[in-house]
Design a protein around this motif. Sequence first.
Motif, PDB file in Angstrom:
ATOM      1  N   TRP A 350      10.772  -1.573   5.672  1.00 37.65           N
ATOM      2  CA  TRP A 350      11.928  -0.714   5.442  1.00 37.65           C
ATOM      3  C   TRP A 350      11.463   0.701   5.094  1.00 37.65           C
ATOM      4  CZ3 TRP A 350      16.877  -2.360   6.238  1.00 37.65           C
ATOM      5  CH2 TRP A 350      17.054  -3.742   6.397  1.00 37.65           C
ATOM      6  N   ALA A 351      12.061   1.670   5.746  1.00 37.93           N
ATOM      7  CA  ALA A 351      11.675   3.069   5.545  1.00 37.93           C
ATOM      8  C   ALA A 351      12.395   3.660   4.342  1.00 37.93           C
ATOM      9  CB  ALA A 351      12.009   3.874   6.804  1.00 37.93           C
ATOM     10  N   PRO A 352      11.834   4.718   3.742  1.00 41.64           N
ATOM     11  CA  PRO A 352      12.527   5.389   2.639  1.00 41.64           C
ATOM     12  C   PRO A 352      13.789   6.084   3.126  1.00 41.64           C
ATOM     13  CG  PRO A 352      10.566   6.622   3.288  1.00 41.64           C
ATOM     14  CD  PRO A 352      10.520   5.320   4.036  1.00 41.64           C
ATOM     15  N   TRP A 353      14.681   6.352   2.188  1.00 44.15           N
ATOM     16  CA  TRP A 353      15.962   6.985   2.521  1.00 44.15           C
ATOM     17  C   TRP A 353      15.904   8.503   2.526  1.00 44.15           C
ATOM     18  CZ3 TRP A 353      19.677   4.035  -1.318  1.00 44.15           C
ATOM     19  CH2 TRP A 353      20.022   2.793  -0.768  1.00 44.15           C
ATOM     20  N   GLN A 354      15.108   9.084   1.616  1.00 40.93           N
ATOM     21  CA  GLN A 354      15.342  10.474   1.231  1.00 40.93           C
ATOM     22  C   GLN A 354      14.079  11.080   0.627  1.00 40.93           C
ATOM     23  OE1 GLN A 354      18.447   9.851  -1.675  1.00 40.93           O
ATOM     24  NE2 GLN A 354      17.310   8.159  -2.550  1.00 40.93           N
ATOM     25  N   THR A 355      14.202  12.320   0.161  1.00 45.01           N
ATOM     26  CA  THR A 355      13.082  12.975  -0.516  1.00 45.01           C
ATOM     27  C   THR A 355      12.959  12.451  -1.943  1.00 45.01           C
ATOM     28  OG1 THR A 355      14.403  14.787  -1.418  1.00 45.01           O
ATOM     29  CG2 THR A 355      13.534  15.071   0.823  1.00 45.01           C
ATOM     30  N   SER A 412      12.623   4.584  -2.317  1.00 45.00           N
ATOM     31  CA  SER A 412      13.561   5.342  -1.473  1.00 45.00           C
ATOM     32  C   SER A 412      13.145   6.779  -1.257  1.00 45.00           C
ATOM     33  CB  SER A 412      14.967   5.319  -2.090  1.00 45.00           C
ATOM     34  OG  SER A 412      15.016   6.116  -3.267  1.00 45.00           O
ATOM     35  N   GLY A 413      12.185   7.280  -2.062  1.00 44.39           N
ATOM     36  CA  GLY A 413      11.855   8.698  -1.995  1.00 44.39           C
ATOM     37  C   GLY A 413      10.392   9.017  -1.768  1.00 44.39           C
ATOM     38  N   THR A 414       9.579   8.019  -1.414  1.00 48.25           N
ATOM     39  CA  THR A 414       8.180   8.296  -1.074  1.00 48.25           C
ATOM     40  C   THR A 414       7.869   7.692   0.292  1.00 48.25           C
ATOM     41  OG1 THR A 414       7.299   6.299  -2.135  1.00 48.25           O
ATOM     42  CG2 THR A 414       7.511   8.267  -3.514  1.00 48.25           C
ATOM     43  N   ALA A 415       6.843   8.214   0.908  1.00 49.11           N
ATOM     44  CA  ALA A 415       6.528   7.838   2.289  1.00 49.11           C
ATOM     45  C   ALA A 415       6.194   6.359   2.415  1.00 49.11           C
ATOM     46  CB  ALA A 415       5.355   8.675   2.785  1.00 49.11           C
ATOM     47  N   GLY A 417       4.388   3.013   3.450  1.00 51.46           N
ATOM     48  CA  GLY A 417       2.989   2.665   3.653  1.00 51.46           C
ATOM     49  C   GLY A 417       2.040   3.202   2.614  1.00 51.46           C
ATOM     50  N   ASN A 418       2.511   4.053   1.678  1.00 52.60           N
ATOM     51  CA  ASN A 418       1.580   4.569   0.674  1.00 52.60           C
ATOM     52  C   ASN A 418       1.220   3.479  -0.333  1.00 52.60           C
ATOM     53  OD1 ASN A 418       3.003   5.036  -2.113  1.00 52.60           O
ATOM     54  ND2 ASN A 418       4.488   5.792  -0.601  1.00 52.60           N
ATOM     55  N   VAL A 419       0.090   3.624  -0.967  1.00 54.17           N
ATOM     56  CA  VAL A 419      -0.473   2.579  -1.819  1.00 54.17           C
ATOM     57  C   VAL A 419       0.447   2.251  -2.988  1.00 54.17           C
ATOM     58  CG1 VAL A 419      -2.400   1.978  -3.326  1.00 54.17           C
ATOM     59  CG2 VAL A 419      -2.830   3.179  -1.175  1.00 54.17           C
ATOM     60  N   VAL A 420       1.004   3.260  -3.632  1.00 52.85           N
ATOM     61  CA  VAL A 420       1.864   3.039  -4.795  1.00 52.85           C
ATOM     62  C   VAL A 420       3.117   2.265  -4.395  1.00 52.85           C
ATOM     63  CG1 VAL A 420       3.246   4.147  -6.599  1.00 52.85           C
ATOM     64  CG2 VAL A 420       0.999   5.069  -5.993  1.00 52.85           C
ATOM     65  N   ARG A 421       3.708   2.666  -3.292  1.00 52.82           N
ATOM     66  CA  ARG A 421       4.922   1.983  -2.819  1.00 52.82           C
ATOM     67  C   ARG A 421       4.631   0.518  -2.503  1.00 52.82           C
ATOM     68  NH1 ARG A 421       8.334   1.770   2.131  1.00 52.82           N
ATOM     69  NH2 ARG A 421      10.483   2.322   1.563  1.00 52.82           N
ATOM     70  N   GLU A 422       3.518   0.282  -1.812  1.00 52.94           N
ATOM     71  CA  GLU A 422       3.154  -1.092  -1.473  1.00 52.94           C
ATOM     72  C   GLU A 422       2.866  -1.917  -2.729  1.00 52.94           C
ATOM     73  OE1 GLU A 422       2.963  -3.084   1.298  1.00 52.94           O
ATOM     74  OE2 GLU A 422       4.199  -1.491   2.126  1.00 52.94           O
ATOM     75  N   ALA A 423       2.239  -1.291  -3.716  1.00 55.56           N
ATOM     76  CA  ALA A 423       1.871  -2.025  -4.938  1.00 55.56           C
ATOM     77  C   ALA A 423       3.091  -2.374  -5.777  1.00 55.56           C
ATOM     78  CB  ALA A 423       0.888  -1.195  -5.758  1.00 55.56           C
ATOM     79  N   THR A 425       6.741  -1.956  -4.940  1.00 51.58           N
ATOM     80  CA  THR A 425       8.038  -2.388  -4.413  1.00 51.58           C
ATOM     81  C   THR A 425       7.959  -3.364  -3.246  1.00 51.58           C
ATOM     82  OG1 THR A 425       8.245  -0.508  -2.880  1.00 51.58           O
ATOM     83  CG2 THR A 425       9.028  -0.182  -5.131  1.00 51.58           C
ATOM     84  N   ASN A 426       6.760  -3.743  -2.842  1.00 51.52           N
ATOM     85  CA  ASN A 426       6.639  -4.707  -1.743  1.00 51.52           C
ATOM     86  C   ASN A 426       7.375  -6.019  -2.006  1.00 51.52           C
ATOM     87  OD1 ASN A 426       4.997  -7.243  -0.712  1.00 51.52           O
ATOM     88  ND2 ASN A 426       4.757  -5.643   0.835  1.00 51.52           N
ATOM     89  N   PRO A 427       7.356  -6.567  -3.248  1.00 58.01           N
ATOM     90  CA  PRO A 427       8.079  -7.834  -3.468  1.00 58.01           C
ATOM     91  C   PRO A 427       9.584  -7.743  -3.198  1.00 58.01           C
ATOM     92  CG  PRO A 427       6.487  -7.475  -5.220  1.00 58.01           C
ATOM     93  CD  PRO A 427       6.548  -6.207  -4.425  1.00 58.01           C
ATOM     94  N   TRP A 428      10.113  -6.525  -3.155  1.00 55.37           N
ATOM     95  CA  TRP A 428      11.529  -6.333  -2.777  1.00 55.37           C
ATOM     96  C   TRP A 428      11.621  -5.942  -1.305  1.00 55.37           C
ATOM     97  CZ3 TRP A 428       9.745  -5.138  -7.649  1.00 55.37           C
ATOM     98  CH2 TRP A 428      10.439  -5.673  -8.724  1.00 55.37           C
ATOM     99  N   TYR A 429      10.614  -6.256  -0.523  1.00 61.28           N
ATOM    100  CA  TYR A 429      10.546  -5.938   0.911  1.00 61.28           C
ATOM    101  C   TYR A 429      10.506  -4.430   1.169  1.00 61.28           C
ATOM    102  CZ  TYR A 429      12.270 -10.763   0.966  1.00 61.28           C
ATOM    103  OH  TYR A 429      12.442 -12.100   0.743  1.00 61.28           O
ATOM    104  N   ASN A 430      10.148  -3.642   0.144  1.00 67.92           N
ATOM    105  CA  ASN A 430      10.217  -2.174   0.248  1.00 67.92           C
ATOM    106  C   ASN A 430      11.609  -1.740   0.704  1.00 67.92           C
ATOM    107  OD1 ASN A 430       7.533  -1.550  -0.535  1.00 67.92           O
ATOM    108  ND2 ASN A 430       6.799  -2.114   1.498  1.00 67.92           N
TER     109      ASN A 430
END
Length: 641
Positions: A350-355, A412-415, A417-423, A425-430
Amino acid sequence: MSGSWSVIVMPLIVSVLALTVPGLVVMAAGWGVGRVRLLALAPVISIAVLGVSATLAPMIGLGWSPLPVAIVTAVAGAAAFGLRRWVGSEHDDRTPPANALWGGLAIAMAAVIIGLQLASVFGGPSHVSQTFDAIVHLNTVAYALEMQDVSAFHIGATSDIGFYPNAWHTVAALAAEVSGASVPVAVNAANIALGAVAWPLSVVALSAALLSERTAVLVSAAALSTGFGAFPILLMYFGVLYPNAMGYAVLPGGIAVVVHLLRTTGVRSRLRAVFLLLIASAGVGLGHPNAFLAMVALGTGIVVVELVSAAWRRASRRYWYLVLAILAALALVIIGLWRFSRTGEGMSRWAPWQTTAQAVGEALLLSPHGYTLTVTISILIVIGLISIVRRPHLLVVAAPMVVASLLFVVVSGTAGGNVVREALTNPWYNDSYRLAALLPAAGIPVAALGAVTVVDLAVRGLRRMNAGRGWRIAAAALGVIAIFSVGVSPNILRAADEARGAYALTPTSPLLTSDEEALLERLPETTPEDAVIAGSAWTGASLAYAIGDREVLRKHVFGIIGPDEEYLNNHLRDIDSDPAVCQVVDRLGVDYVLDFGAQNVWNNPGVGLERQGLYDLTPSDRLILVDSQGPDARLFRIEGC
């Protein structure tokens, strides 16, 4: 199906009782009936009882009914009563009767408002969600009813999953079983009950645990539960995420139990609180595993603030070492949970929504997904945050909101595939939708603190003015009207308008058109009871199981498809020229086929192509047209095989 809302009354009553009575029994047995903040935990405890009883019932030879619920409730209640006797007498901190009365009335008012909101969204008592996941959820309820089994290890069979959280399905299936309502009606009843009853009670439980059981806290928390499009409405049309909605509805109750444990004194009382925490964790987790992860994340924020604050006050090096050891152990547990709960790349794209800046603004004002700001709520949040800054001992109230906001901003506001996002929010399917729906649960206590601050300022102002009783009553009434007005705010109206489209039954609805539903409703008259029907799940044909009470070859889009079924999906239209089709039909035991055309639930011509042999069939000697409705809904009987 009947368009009268009277058909939903009995399944709604059953759903409400299922979500409250088991928990009330356990809480009354173990903690008495004098504290609203504990009685309001009834939904999260009830969900645990329902989920566990449904899983244990088949092990002891019982079908799903009120009986296994009663047995587990009695056992849990007896255990709670035994612990109460073991703990002995406690400090009496009963909720003042007047506070309990006004709080109860506010919860009842919130239930009415949210119930009307959801009824408006659904549009009719039997309307189904025109979304992808509605296929499996409705068919799973029907499957549970047929098999009399709602075990978490059984219901996933509709999509070939070994384990699936069963809390939501227990309520919907029980509502249908006891009331005799159709599956779509029972589903809508369960959803109204979780939104209108479980949610406001749980919000009140958390707000009272963090703040107090003052009338202003109880009333404002109940009122604020009506004011967010992000929950429960958002999860009623995105996905559709019914199990997630159940988990989130009782999530505040689970976090409230964490607060209760932290503020309990005495070894025996703490052990009893641990018992309560285990039950609440089971309730939230059986709602949905990522709701449990949210409970861990938001609860951890509270634990960190409480423990660090206590260490700061004590100024003891030994105590600091103890706190750091506890936090290190908690960090290891969280890392393990997050690693265990990771979702695959195909499900977490799932892609982010916004800035980032936009995400921060939406999180702070609890208005994600571009929903219109609710001025009343925004003002109360700002006042609540100012109060926390001025009184740092209230920082714990903001802890859940800080954690939920961080997760939402990251997802919702970061790119992607970045490491922080994967670490994180991945359990919520990003998935930004799932984390947007967390914001109300986390932020309502802050807004409630803002409301209490306003009440305190108003009281002081009226005292300085020597205002009479009439003025005080008028001011209180005005305050109640103002805070309950959030239930009809532009935020709610926009969310409801978006959601309403997902339940609209029209000739062009994406999953099930009005013509297709009418044909499915006639299946009991047009097909024998033992018929097996083929059809593309993408087009809604699989709902013949939930709506037409007939066995279908495929109950969901996903699952393990064998070579025979795959061949049928691609070649049924060639039945007159390909002898292999008849051989496959015989092996699968298929008697009928539903052809709803190639229009699919995603309105995407690129999906469902692996089932092209089921679309646009032509009547022939082997495909006998039995029933049709409109230009695209047709039922064929297979003959001559």
